[in-house]
Design a protein around this motif. Structure first.
Motif, mmCIF file in Angstrom:
data_model
loop_
_atom_site.group_PDB
_atom_site.id
_atom_site.type_symbol
_atom_site.label_atom_id
_atom_site.label_comp_id
_atom_site.label_asym_id
_atom_site.label_seq_id
_atom_site.Cartn_x
_atom_site.Cartn_y
_atom_site.Cartn_z
ATOM 1 N N LYS A 147 0.820 -1.217 0.000
ATOM 2 C CA LYS A 147 0.000 0.000 0.000
ATOM 3 C C LYS A 147 0.855 1.268 0.000
ATOM 4 N N THR A 192 -7.075 2.317 13.640
ATOM 5 C CA THR A 192 -7.537 1.028 13.127
ATOM 6 C C THR A 192 -6.360 0.189 12.660
ATOM 7 N N ALA A 193 -5.384 0.818 12.028
ATOM 8 C CA ALA A 193 -4.191 0.080 11.598
ATOM 9 C C ALA A 193 -3.483 -0.513 12.797
ATOM 10 N N THR A 196 -5.513 -3.448 14.173
ATOM 11 C CA THR A 196 -5.435 -4.575 13.234
ATOM 12 C C THR A 196 -4.120 -5.324 13.431
ATOM 13 N N GLN A 223 -17.669 -0.523 8.150
ATOM 14 C CA GLN A 223 -16.366 -0.024 7.709
ATOM 15 C C GLN A 223 -15.237 -0.803 8.380
ATOM 16 N N THR A 224 -15.372 -1.016 9.679
ATOM 17 C CA THR A 224 -14.339 -1.745 10.417
ATOM 18 C C THR A 224 -14.291 -3.207 9.971
ATOM 19 N N ARG A 226 -15.107 -4.430 7.042
ATOM 20 C CA ARG A 226 -14.479 -4.483 5.716
ATOM 21 C C ARG A 226 -12.980 -4.325 5.818
ATOM 22 N N ARG A 227 -12.545 -3.411 6.663
ATOM 23 C CA ARG A 227 -11.105 -3.174 6.813
ATOM 24 C C ARG A 227 -10.400 -4.436 7.314
ATOM 25 N N GLU A 231 -7.736 -6.534 5.019
ATOM 26 C CA GLU A 231 -6.319 -6.424 5.345
ATOM 27 C C GLU A 231 -5.795 -7.527 6.248
ATOM 28 N N ARG A 286 -19.815 -8.109 6.507
ATOM 29 C CA ARG A 286 -19.914 -6.671 6.249
ATOM 30 C C ARG A 286 -21.335 -6.161 6.463
ATOM 31 N N ASP A 606 -16.247 3.231 0.440
ATOM 32 C CA ASP A 606 -15.644 1.972 0.016
ATOM 33 C C ASP A 606 -16.238 1.472 -1.299
#
Length: 979
Positions: A147, A192-193, A196, A223-224, A226-227, A231, A286, A606
């Protein structure tokens, strides 16, 4: 043709997992050649000098990882320092020339580090432990590099997430233990990163149930989800092993309508269990929040290889699949989960679980005051009660809260063992590189007038545009939005990847009322359709571009291309307008009473290829919701809570490639309540000071002493600051468990009034003043108050004065008792710091005003010279007096202090008193609680007053040396129920 040198260096570095070792020796051992030329320094230097990107990337990754290692058995030096690098090169056996070449290729990142206050690490999770089973972390790390994350950013995340996991309990530990922690980031800064990464490492280490509390809206939860799916969990786990090319097999997969599926979702190549790792079973998707265990209770009946052993035994743990759910912080959702878990039985006690609470200061904190508890037992709000019940059902659950506004969390009762106070660790994440936060819109340290600050150095001049009552500047903000969009299109035409500017948005936030949103949207639409229909629009846009954007881009574009004139930009204006008004309407309203109101296609960043819109909304745009591509903000919403205000700063975030285009139109001197105004820009500056004060305080206690933590979070009880009187740290219902511990009030009189009511308490206080009662033996002095706005006459009063040292006064004040809550203690904490810690005060002028001779009643106190008694009354129904000092006395004292500031050394009129800039004033009164003059006279028979009847009451005015208004603040901390 194989690159032997690159392959050899890769093999050597792979063998250095535990730290740097002698490179030449390892290379000889690993090389297939008897005398490999690849280890020669000259060849290495030549390859570095020739900009060998692959070799540089290999060493950049290794050196950065060693730089960032917080706990390194091989090193005695501090991370991310030149000393650490020197040590590394020595261990590698590299010459100074090779070391310099590597420094040029991979400079040491000396940016801010995370701050940790923690109990001592249990030592179960080391770098070696993490390297044994790094399956999901390795996949996540690789995705971040793809990324475009820098090696420093990846290494920083590696260390930060490792620092969280090592403070959790060992998942294979026989005794159940649940840690409680809090991770503090910045608004929209990549929290969030971080979590994760924590989830990836925790699952690799053995955690087999992960529950993410993902906000209070379906939109935020999805959203969370999906993330994490994209990832971390990956295609193979989503498809449960089905072939993504088999259309029949993938029917019903939740991402069939997602343009990023499947190519941008992480791939593990095969089902992880086929690769010797473990699978992940999703218990939510989701589109579907938790409604119940879809496969029934058996969904958490996690399989065991050896059923004679508990799940947490390593023989079972590392073969079992992990379960992951992302759920909304909602009463019915959490109730369903708790109800299902209660049916499962003893296995719950064996499951190592991790609960991640995103935005943990929202909904999770108990906001019911103890005054409303039934029969003294803790009464909890619904969400807080369900979270504590969840923690009780999962004795091996680790709770980690994430927030950018931690104040509500640190006000939780530390002695409530069932609640979520971060008793075990509190981690403050570093400010990420490339992030635009509140500091990036303020010139915090500049004393120059705004117009004199260089544009290249001034954040305020570059990004901030004030909105005043005389001109709302809304049309200008819309024009700025069009111009910024056109510049983005210009940059795409000049080589910037189109995906970088996929979304381009403007946020207008004035009110929380839905009716106001509808009215504002109508106005915006009307302005849009009427303002771009003639050549006047180009004249207006050209002027704004030349006066504003062209200059800022030239000063702060950081290498990004920008048109040299409006004529060069003009061809892109039309396309920008088309994108913004696609569908016929440039405005999206973001509000509603139900979840369905937020299920707008244009609002889903998204799933929607391009969102170029103006968003109008209120509260729902203030928490967790990321407005992608946000470039122009028009903000006038007012609030009295610092955490709410900070969360509404949606303009904070990463603005890669368009930082110079960001504009904040913000209210200045907005009406606020009766006869009050609030400057929203200054309010954000104040909460920036609050935030930095909190973080610097954590840093103060984070330093280790002899390898041991100084204090744990429950011992340090972090102080929360309030720099602006109108804006409290958090909502009233989140501060019921806070106590005010410090009031810094430079320039403002301090007049405590809740003196003891019992005769014993009054007597003790009087006796404590005895060392300073010699003031009453001084000669009487005539003090003059010159004419002012309240009177055209010169006024004179008699007083006795004496000079006492700062230490002597504070020594007396420390001993005093007060009725009820000690409201003077916060002031005393401030006064104690005037010994040079905060400001330097040398001494205090004690002034005992006397009443007029005709009404004067004098008496001796504890053998002192006669003093003038004064009559005061307590407020009706209260323990405190209505007032202590006389208005004229206070005006005189303030004038003397102001005079010392403006004309140091000049006497005050004919009084003969000279007060220096480091001398404060204490107005001291011998108070008798009496209803009339007759009672006052009766209190002093024979010229002596009973010390249990007289109250030495005072008003303090700090000296000019301490009267820096920038030091004005309040500090709070949590109250302990067990104290």
């Amino acid at each position: 043709m194989p690159d032997h040198l690159l392959n050899l260096h890769g093999d050597v570095l792979a063998a250095m997992r535990r730290g740097p070792k002698n490179f030449a020796r390892l290379a000889f051992a690993l090389s297939e050649s008897e005398e490999p030329s690849d280890v020669q320094e000259n060849l290495f230097l030549d390859r570095l000098a020739s900009s060998d990107t692959d070799l540089k990337a290999l060493w950049l990754r290794a050196l950065t990882a060693w730089d960032f290692a917080e706990t390194a058995a091989w090193s005695a030096t501090q991370p991310r320092t030149d000393e650490r690098r020197t040590e590394m090169y020595a261990k590698l056996g590299f010459s100074s020339a090779l070391g310099k070449a590597l420094d040029d290729a991979a400079p040491v990142d000396k940016g801010p580090r995370q701050v940790v206050i923690s109990t001592k690490s249990q030592g179960w999770y080391s770098k070696d432990t993490a390297a044994v089973r790094p399956f999901y972390w390795t996949a996540y790390e690789s995705l971040l590099r793809r990324k475009g994350w820098s090696e420093a950013a990846v290494a920083s995340l590696d260390e930060a997430s490792h620092g969280v996991v090592e403070r959790l309990s060992d998942p294979s530990r026989p005794e159940a233990f649940g840690a409680r922690g809090l991770v503090v980031g910045y608004v929209q800064s990549g929290k969030t990163a971080n979590f994760t990464g924590v989830i990836a490492k925790a699952m690799d280490a053995g955690y087999r149930l992960v529950i993410v509390l993902g906000g209070t809206l379906n939109l935020l939860r999805s959203q969370t989800q999906r993330r994490l799916d994209m990832e971390l969990i990956g295609r193979e786990n989503i498809l449960r092993g089905a072939d993504p090319n088999d259309l029949d097999a993938v029917v019903g997969v939740d991402y069939q309508d997602d343009e990023d599926w499947p190519h941008k979702f992480v791939s593990h190549v095969q089902r992880p269990s086929a690769l010797g790792a473990f699978d992940i079973e999703r218990l939510t998707t989701r589109d579907n929040d938790y409604r119940g265990l879809m496969q029934g209770i058996r969904a958490l009946d996690i399989e065991k290889v050896d059923r004679t052993l508990p799940l947490y035994d390593p023989a079972n743990l590392h073969h079992a699949a992990a379960r992951v759910m992302v759920i909304k912080k909602n009463k019915s959702v959490l109730t369903n989960l708790v109800k299902d878990l209660k049916k499962i039985g003893p296995i719950l006690g064996e499951i190592p679980a991790l609960i991640i609470d995103d935005e943990s200061d929202q909904a999770s904190v108990n906001t019911i005051s103890p005054k409303k508890w039934e029969q003294g037992r803790v009464t909890r709000t619904a969400i807080n009660g369900l979270i504590t019940e969840l923690l009780g059902l999962l004795p091996r659950a680790q709770y980690v809260g994430y927030t950018a506004t931690p104040f509500a969390n640190v006000f939780v009762d530390p002695d409530d063992s069932q609640d979520i106070f971060p008793r075990d660790f509190l981690i403050s994440l570093p400010r990420p590189s490339g992030y635009m936060g509140v500091q990036d819109f303020h010139d915090m340290d500049s004393d120059l007038p705004l117009e004199e600050r260089p544009l290249a150095e001034s954040q305020e001049r570059a990004h901030v545009r004030g909105i005043f009552q005389t001109d709302d500047r809304l049309m200008e903000a819309i024009d700025a939005f069009v111009l910024a969009g056109a510049v983005k299109l210009y940059r795409i035409a000049n080589g910037v990847p189109e995906g970088k500017f996929r979304h381009h948005t403007m946020l207008v936030h004035e009110s929380v009322k839905m009716a106001d949103h509808a009215e504002l949207a109508l106005r915006l639409n009307s302005m849009w359709h009427s303002s771009y229909s003639s050549s006047q629009a180009h004249i207006r846009l050209a002027k704004l571009y030349s006066d504003d954007f062209q200059q800022v881009c030239a000063a702060q574009s950081d290498g990004s291309v920008a048109p040299s004139s409006y004529e060069e930009l003009r061809p892109f204006i039309s396309r920008a307008r088309q994108l913004i008004s696609s569908g016929g309407n440039p405005v999206i309203i973001v509000n509603g009473d139900t979840e369905k109101d937020y299920e707008q296609a244009d609002l889903d960043f998204d799933r929607t290829p391009h969102v170029w819109k103006i968003l109008v909304g209120g509260t729902k745009l203030s928490r967790g919701f990321t407005v992608e591509g946000l470039t122009i903000t028009y903000y006038r919403r007012k609030t009295q809570q610092a955490d709410t205000l900070m969360q509404m700063g949606r303009w904070f975030g990463f603005r890669d490639g368009y930082r110079d285009l960001v504009r904040l139109y913000i209210g200045r001197e907005e009406p606020f309540g009766r006869d009050k105004t609030i400057d929203l820009y200054q309010a954000f500056e104040a909460i920036c000071q609050d935030e930095e004060s909190f973080r610097s305080q954590l840093a103060q206690y984070a330093e280790m002493i002899d390898g041991e933590p100084q204090l744990t979070p429950s011992q340090v009880l972090p102080l929360v600051s309030q720099h602006l009187a109108l804006v409290k740290p958090s909502g009233r219902n989140k501060m019921y468990n806070s106590e005010l511990v410090e009031i810094r009030s430079p320039g403002k009189p301090i007049e405590p009034a809740a003196y003891p009511m019992s005769t014993a308490g009054i007597r003790r206080n009087t006796e404590r003043w005895k060392p300073l009662l010699h003031i009453f033996g001084a000669d009487s002095t005539a003090l003059t108050l010159p004419p002012d706005d309240s009177s055209p006459l010169t006024r004179t009063f008699q007083a006795k004065t004496a000079l006492v040292s700062h230490d002597s006064l504070v020594s007396v004040l420390r001993q005093l008792e007060w009725e009820g809550d000690n409201h003077f203690a916060p002031h005393l904490n401030y006064l104690a710091q005037l010994d040079g810690t905060l400001a330097k005060v040398d001494d205090w002028l004690l002034v005992a005003p006397q009443t007029t001779a005709a009404r004067r009643v004098e008496a001796s106190i504890l053998g002192s010279a006669p003093c003038s008694l004064v009559r005061r009354s307590r407020q009706l129904g209260k323990v405190s007096f209505g007032r202590i000092s006389g208005l004229e006395h206070r005006k005189w004292a303030q004038g003397l202090i102001d005079n010392a500031r403006d004309q140091p050394g000049i006497n005050n009129g004919d009084s003969g008193l000279a007060v220096g800039p480091r001398t404060g004033i204490v107005l001291l009164y011998a108070v008798i609680e009496a209803a009339n003059d007759a009672e006052l006279t009766a209190a002093a028979p024979g010229g002596v007053v009973d010390p249990s009847r007289v109250i030495p009451a005072f008003t303090l005015l700090s000296p000019s040396s301490a009267n820096d208004s920038t030091r004005r603040l309040l500090r709070y901390r949590a109250k302990r129920s067990g104290a």
